[in-house]
Every structure is written in structure tokens, then in C-alpha cells.
Design a protein around this motif. Structure first.
Motif, mmCIF file in Angstrom:
data_model
loop_
_atom_site.group_PDB
_atom_site.id
_atom_site.type_symbol
_atom_site.label_atom_id
_atom_site.label_comp_id
_atom_site.label_asym_id
_atom_site.label_seq_id
_atom_site.Cartn_x
_atom_site.Cartn_y
_atom_site.Cartn_z
ATOM 1 N N THR A 1 58.512 34.471 -11.110
ATOM 2 C CA THR A 1 59.313 35.316 -12.011
ATOM 3 C C THR A 1 59.673 36.648 -11.373
ATOM 4 O O THR A 1 59.837 37.649 -12.071
ATOM 5 C CB THR A 1 58.540 35.576 -13.321
ATOM 6 O OG1 THR A 1 57.300 36.250 -13.000
ATOM 7 C CG2 THR A 1 58.257 34.289 -14.060
ATOM 8 N N VAL A 2 59.821 36.670 -10.058
ATOM 9 C CA VAL A 2 60.124 37.921 -9.384
ATOM 10 C C VAL A 2 61.406 38.566 -9.911
ATOM 11 O O VAL A 2 61.544 39.801 -9.924
ATOM 12 C CB VAL A 2 60.211 37.694 -7.848
ATOM 13 C CG1 VAL A 2 61.374 36.790 -7.491
ATOM 14 C CG2 VAL A 2 60.292 39.021 -7.113
ATOM 15 N N HIS B 1 62.306 38.769 -16.217
ATOM 16 C CA HIS B 1 61.415 39.693 -16.916
ATOM 17 C C HIS B 1 61.644 39.623 -18.425
ATOM 18 O O HIS B 1 62.786 39.512 -18.877
ATOM 19 C CB HIS B 1 61.639 41.125 -16.428
ATOM 20 C CG HIS B 1 61.620 41.265 -14.943
ATOM 21 N ND1 HIS B 1 60.462 41.257 -14.211
ATOM 22 C CD2 HIS B 1 62.636 41.388 -14.038
ATOM 23 C CE1 HIS B 1 60.744 41.393 -12.921
ATOM 24 N NE2 HIS B 1 62.060 41.455 -12.793
ATOM 25 N N ALA C 1 57.327 33.555 -17.796
ATOM 26 C CA ALA C 1 57.670 34.976 -17.939
ATOM 27 C C ALA C 1 57.236 35.515 -19.297
ATOM 28 O O ALA C 1 56.839 36.690 -19.418
ATOM 29 C CB ALA C 1 59.171 35.178 -17.741
ATOM 30 N N GLN D 1 53.488 36.046 -19.157
ATOM 31 C CA GLN D 1 53.238 37.255 -18.374
ATOM 32 C C GLN D 1 53.542 38.508 -19.203
ATOM 33 O O GLN D 1 52.801 39.499 -19.139
ATOM 34 C CB GLN D 1 54.081 37.245 -17.111
ATOM 35 C CG GLN D 1 53.625 36.220 -16.076
ATOM 36 C CD GLN D 1 54.553 36.149 -14.885
ATOM 37 O OE1 GLN D 1 55.754 36.430 -14.985
ATOM 38 N NE2 GLN D 1 54.013 35.758 -13.731
ATOM 39 N N TYR E 1 51.855 42.291 -9.532
ATOM 40 C CA TYR E 1 51.782 42.549 -10.980
ATOM 41 C C TYR E 1 51.895 44.038 -11.307
ATOM 42 O O TYR E 1 52.351 44.393 -12.398
ATOM 43 C CB TYR E 1 50.514 41.933 -11.560
ATOM 44 C CG TYR E 1 50.603 40.423 -11.594
ATOM 45 C CD1 TYR E 1 51.606 39.791 -12.325
ATOM 46 C CD2 TYR E 1 49.734 39.627 -10.861
ATOM 47 C CE1 TYR E 1 51.729 38.409 -12.339
ATOM 48 C CE2 TYR E 1 49.836 38.244 -10.869
ATOM 49 C CZ TYR E 1 50.844 37.644 -11.610
ATOM 50 O OH TYR E 1 50.967 36.275 -11.614
ATOM 51 N N LYS F 1 54.055 45.869 -9.810
ATOM 52 C CA LYS F 1 55.516 46.008 -9.846
ATOM 53 C C LYS F 1 56.104 45.391 -11.114
ATOM 54 O O LYS F 1 57.028 45.939 -11.717
ATOM 55 C CB LYS F 1 56.133 45.363 -8.593
ATOM 56 C CG LYS F 1 55.791 46.085 -7.297
ATOM 57 C CD LYS F 1 56.293 47.515 -7.325
ATOM 58 C CE LYS F 1 55.989 48.256 -6.042
ATOM 59 N NZ LYS F 1 56.430 49.685 -6.103
ATOM 60 N N LYS F 2 55.556 44.243 -11.512
ATOM 61 C CA LYS F 2 56.000 43.636 -12.784
ATOM 62 C C LYS F 2 55.749 44.589 -13.955
ATOM 63 O O LYS F 2 56.580 44.715 -14.870
ATOM 64 C CB LYS F 2 55.253 42.315 -13.035
ATOM 65 C CG LYS F 2 55.682 41.146 -12.177
ATOM 66 C CD LYS F 2 57.003 40.527 -12.635
ATOM 67 C CE LYS F 2 56.896 39.758 -13.922
ATOM 68 N NZ LYS F 2 58.145 39.033 -14.259
ATOM 69 N N TYR F 3 54.604 45.264 -13.923
ATOM 70 C CA TYR F 3 54.263 46.209 -14.997
ATOM 71 C C TYR F 3 55.212 47.403 -14.983
ATOM 72 O O TYR F 3 55.609 47.907 -16.042
ATOM 73 C CB TYR F 3 52.821 46.665 -14.831
ATOM 74 C CG TYR F 3 52.288 47.511 -15.965
ATOM 75 C CD1 TYR F 3 52.305 47.044 -17.286
ATOM 76 C CD2 TYR F 3 51.768 48.773 -15.722
ATOM 77 C CE1 TYR F 3 51.810 47.820 -18.329
ATOM 78 C CE2 TYR F 3 51.264 49.553 -16.757
ATOM 79 C CZ TYR F 3 51.291 49.073 -18.055
ATOM 80 O OH TYR F 3 50.797 49.843 -19.083
#
Length: 463
Positions: A295-296, A299, A338, A341, A439, A441-443
Motif C-alpha cells: 500500500t505504498v 492510503h 489499506a 492499516q 509505517y 511514513k504511512k503514519y
């Protein structure tokens, strides 16, 4: 109220807000109006042909007409119960309330009791009469024995011995927390070992999710309910975070996808649940990547039903960034991932807010239906960076309720003793710290999503 009497007639209140007045009627189940009241609404004319009304005045009129129906309904009510206390009353004939329900839902405080001024302020001062008999003037800590146990009638209905102990109850999520948070963790190499229970958070995750953290002193956490004294674990303060839709959101996203019929068919053919099949499908398409990295560029902001914690904003909406024209099973699996996540990122948001306010949390204890999903559990471990403890018994709410009964029976001297003995660890899921940077970066993106949503709202509000 007398359970031996015939079932009482049910009545319904209808309220009509008109241009000049508010009207209310008490209507029975056959559509017959049995009582009626009305109250004028004020109208202001600040200048010719300009008329204004006050929303506060309209609400006051609604309250007034409803209260005028008291003689037909309100005054005849014997007691008002939260559901756990109603069930205790049915079992024992005793009107005692649980500290959990009256503190968490009814504005009661363990040190000060009821606040007369609150009920007067909202126009329900009649509840103050007779020392709050209608809403509870005998309050017990969870796990205390209620009355003399089961009444003969309740014992017969339940098929249990008369007089068997009945415990003051807990709200369901709080019972789930009690069933997992106090388990003995010796030998599992967990950071919470040899530390107080305040290092733990219990997560009860089903249709929605609750995050239960306890502290020795009251901690006020922005956007998180509480602190409530002795509302779950006696002698400790409880903070309760929450997500309005978690299991419900996953179902909504998966079942609303165009590829869902294909998923149903293939899952049925493999004799697996749709979520077990999706987890396996993700393993097939990940190639050499860790599953989470798929899921890069996809989002999700998960507040499709508003945000309970820590933003307490019911107007927030769900967001998905990174959609394509593809409509197949791969894309369904990715949006499913996603979404999970996003829920875990929401948990991280809650935990960081609690920690910033003074909590010291190093271990998560999960229970509820979603804890059966290994992908959901692993994502919570990886994204929060904390080990996740799963109970040996999946039905932790039931274990928590049984812990209360065990204490009421006198077999344990305290809730804490019963939790340590009856709460059993099933397995521990450790975070993969090699994935931390991804993660993080995802956050970062996760927090940007809500920031941008609020910016969009501000732009449109200026229209």
C-alpha cells in the motif's frame, strides 16, 4: 415495576416543530393519541418582513411539551436502568447500580455521587427526588455481590440454584478489558512483565473498537473519555478511547467492492472465510515485498462514521487516496489491507495521545472478533511498534463477566487476583521493527489526510 404484572402497554412520543409552536403527543401502539401538549415558539421581527427564531428557544419548547406529558408516562416510570443494571435487577430484585455504568454513562462520580445541579440544569430535577431512587442511590463496585443472589423466580428461569451469587456488572467492552488486561505474563518476554498493569492497554475490537488504559492517578487525555475511577479495575482510573467503526468498516469496504461476488465464490470453493482468503491472496501478490508494503501509494482515512478518539469530530468523513480504474480481486485485497492499516494507524494516534498526556504504555492486549484475524493483529503490532498479546480464550468479554461472578462468590479476595488467575495468554505477536520506517511514513501520510480534509472543509465553508 413488578415483573409479575402483565406486560405494560408501550407508548411513543411524537414531536412536531411548526412555525409558531411545538406540539407533542403520547401515542399508543395502535396509533391512538392518549395525551397532547403544545408550547408556543418565540418569533422576532428585527425589521419589517424579517423574521427570526431561536434554536435554543425551540429546544426549550421541545423539552417543555415533552415534560408536560409526564403525567401519562414519565411519572409512572418506576426506575431507569442501564442494561447491565436492569439485568442485575431482574436476577436479584435489587435496584443497586454498578459503578461502571453510572460513572461511564450517567455522570456519577465515585467520590461525589450525583450532582444535583446537572439534573436541574437539563430540566430533570425530579430525578433528584427520594435521593435519586429512580436512577440509583445504591451503587456497587464491579464484582461486588448484589443482594442475596438469584431470586427464586430468576433461578427457575435460568435453571440455576436459588441464591447463587450475582455480581455488580460491567459494560460489555469493559468486561472484555477485564478479561485480558490482568493476565499473568511471566515467561513471555514482554516489556510489561514486572511492571504495573498501567503499562498495558486492552483493545476490544469488533464492530467498533475500544482502547482501555488504566492509571494510578487521574490522567485527562484530550479526545479520550475519562478518567473514571474504579470503572473497570477497582482502585485504578480508566481512560477509554474508541473508533466508531472498525469491523463494520472492513465489511463495508470489502462487501461494497465490485469484485466481492468473485471473492465470495472463490472463498466458498476453498472452504475458507472471505478474510482468510483475502489474507492468502495478499501473500500471493506480494512477491518479494512484505505484505504491508503493497500500500505504498494507497492510503485510507478510516473515519467513515466520524472520529470518536482522539479528535472527537463526528463530522469527519472517510478518505481513500490512490485509486485506479482496476476492478479485480487484487485491488479488493489491496483496499482491504489499506483499511486494516488505517484502523491500526488510528490506534497509534490514540495511543500517542494517551502517552503524551501521561500514560506509559508498552503492550497491547487484544480481544474481540477482529483479534481472530492474523493480518489485523500483525498490522497493529507493526504500526504501533508494540507487542500484541492475544487471550487464550477468544471470548474475553465472557471471561471478564465470569471474573466478576468469581469475586461475588467469595472465591477470590479481589478483582486483581481473579484477573491474574483466570486471564490466560494464548500467544504473543511481536512487531517487525525492520518495517518501522515504512509505517512511520504511512503514519505521516495518515495525519496529513485529516489535515487536508479540514483544509478542504475550510475552503468550502468560505463559499
Amino acid at each position: 415495576m413488578d415483573s409479575k404484572k402483565q406486560t405494560p402497554v408501550k407508548y411513543y412520543v411524537g414531536i412536531d416543530v411548526g412555525s409558531a409552536s411545538v406540539r407533542a403527543a403520547l401515542v399508543d401502539g395502535f396509533g391512538t393519541v392518549v395525551a397532547h401538549a403544545d408550547q408556543p415558539i418565540q418569533i422576532w421581527e428585527p425589521q419589517p418582513d424579517h423574521y427570526e427564531q431561536s434554536s435554543a428557544d425551540i429546544w426549550a419548547a421541545c423539552c417543555s411539551v415533552t415534560k408536560n406529558l409526564q403525567e401519562s408516562c414519565w411519572e409512572n416510570a418506576g426506575y431507569f436502568f442501564d442494561l447491565p443494571d436492569f439485568l442485575s435487577w431482574k436476577a436479584t430484585g435489587v435496584t443497586a447500580r454498578s459503578l461502571c455504568t453510572v460513572v461511564c454513562k450517567w455522570t456519577y462520580t465515585s467520590d461525589g455521587g450525583w450532582d444535583d445541579s446537572f439534573w436541574k440544569m437539563i430540566g430533570l430535577e425530579d430525578l433528584v427526588k427520594d435521593k435519586y431512587e429512580k436512577i440509583g442511590n445504591h451503587v456497587l463496585s464491579p464484582g461486588e455481590s448484589v443482594g442475596k443472589g438469584l431470586t427464586p423466580e430468576a433461578a427457575k428461569d435460568l435453571g440455576l440454584p436459588e441464591g447463587i451469587a450475582v455480581a455488580a456488572s460491567l459494560i460489555d467492552a469493559h468486561a472484555g478489558g477485564l478479561g485480558v488486561i490482568g493476565a499473568d505474563v511471566k515467561g513471555h518476554n514482554l516489556p510489561c512483565e514486572n511492571q504495573p498493569i498501567t503499562a498495558r492497554v486492552a483493545m476490544i475490537c469488533g464492530t467498533s473498537s475500544c482502547h482501555m488504559g488504566v492509571s494510578e492517578t487521574p490522567i485527562f487525555v484530550p479526545g479520550v473519555w475519562g478518567p473514571y475511577f474504579s470503572a473497570m479495575v477497582p482502585g485504578l482510573w480508566l481512560n477509554e478511547g474508541g473508533q466508531s467503526a472498525t469491523g463494520k468498516l472492513i465489511d463495508h469496504v470489502v462487501q461494497g467492492h465490485v469484485a466481492f461476488p468473485e471473492l465470495q465464490s472463490k472463498a466458498a470453493a476453498s472452504a475458507h472465510s472471505i478474510y482468510t482468503y483475502l489474507n492468502s491472496h495478499l501473500d500471493l501478490i506480494k512477491k518479494s515485498l512484505p505484505v504491508g508494503f503493497l500500500t505504498v501509494d494507497l492510503h485510507v482515512w478510516p473515519d467513515f462514521h466520524g472520529n470518536r478518539s482522539p479528535l472527537t469530530d463526528l463530522t469527519l468523513k472517510g478518505m481513500v487516496v490512490g485509486l485506479t480504474l482496476s476492478r479485480g480481486l487484487d485491488e479488493l485485497a489491496l483496499i482491504y489491507l489499506a483499511t486494516i492499516q488505517a484502523i491500526a494507524l488510528g490506534t497509534r494516534h490514540i495511543l500517542e495521545t494517551m502517552q503524551a498526556a501521561g500514560h506509559h504504555i508498552n503492550t497491547l492486549f487484544l480481544c474481540g472478533g477482529l483479534s481472530k484475524n492474523p493480518l489485523f493483529v500483525q498490522m497493529h503490532a507493526d504500526i504501533t511498534g508494540k507487542p500484541v498479546v492475544l487471550s487464550k480464550e477468544v471470548e474475553s468479554v465472557l471471561v471478564g463477566a465470569a471474573i466478576l461472578g468469581a469475586c461475588a462468590s467469595g472465591d477470590f479476595v479481589s478483582i486483581q487476583e481473579a484477573m491474574a488467575k483466570m486471564g490466560k495468554i494464548g500467544r504473543v505477536v511481536q512487531p517487525n521493527h525492520q518495517h518501522k520506517r515504512f509505517y512511520d511514513k504511512k503514519y505521516e501520510v495518515f495525519l496529513k489526510l485529516v489535515e487536508h480534509q479540514r483544509e478542504y472543509r475550510s475552503i468550502m465553508n468560505s463559499f
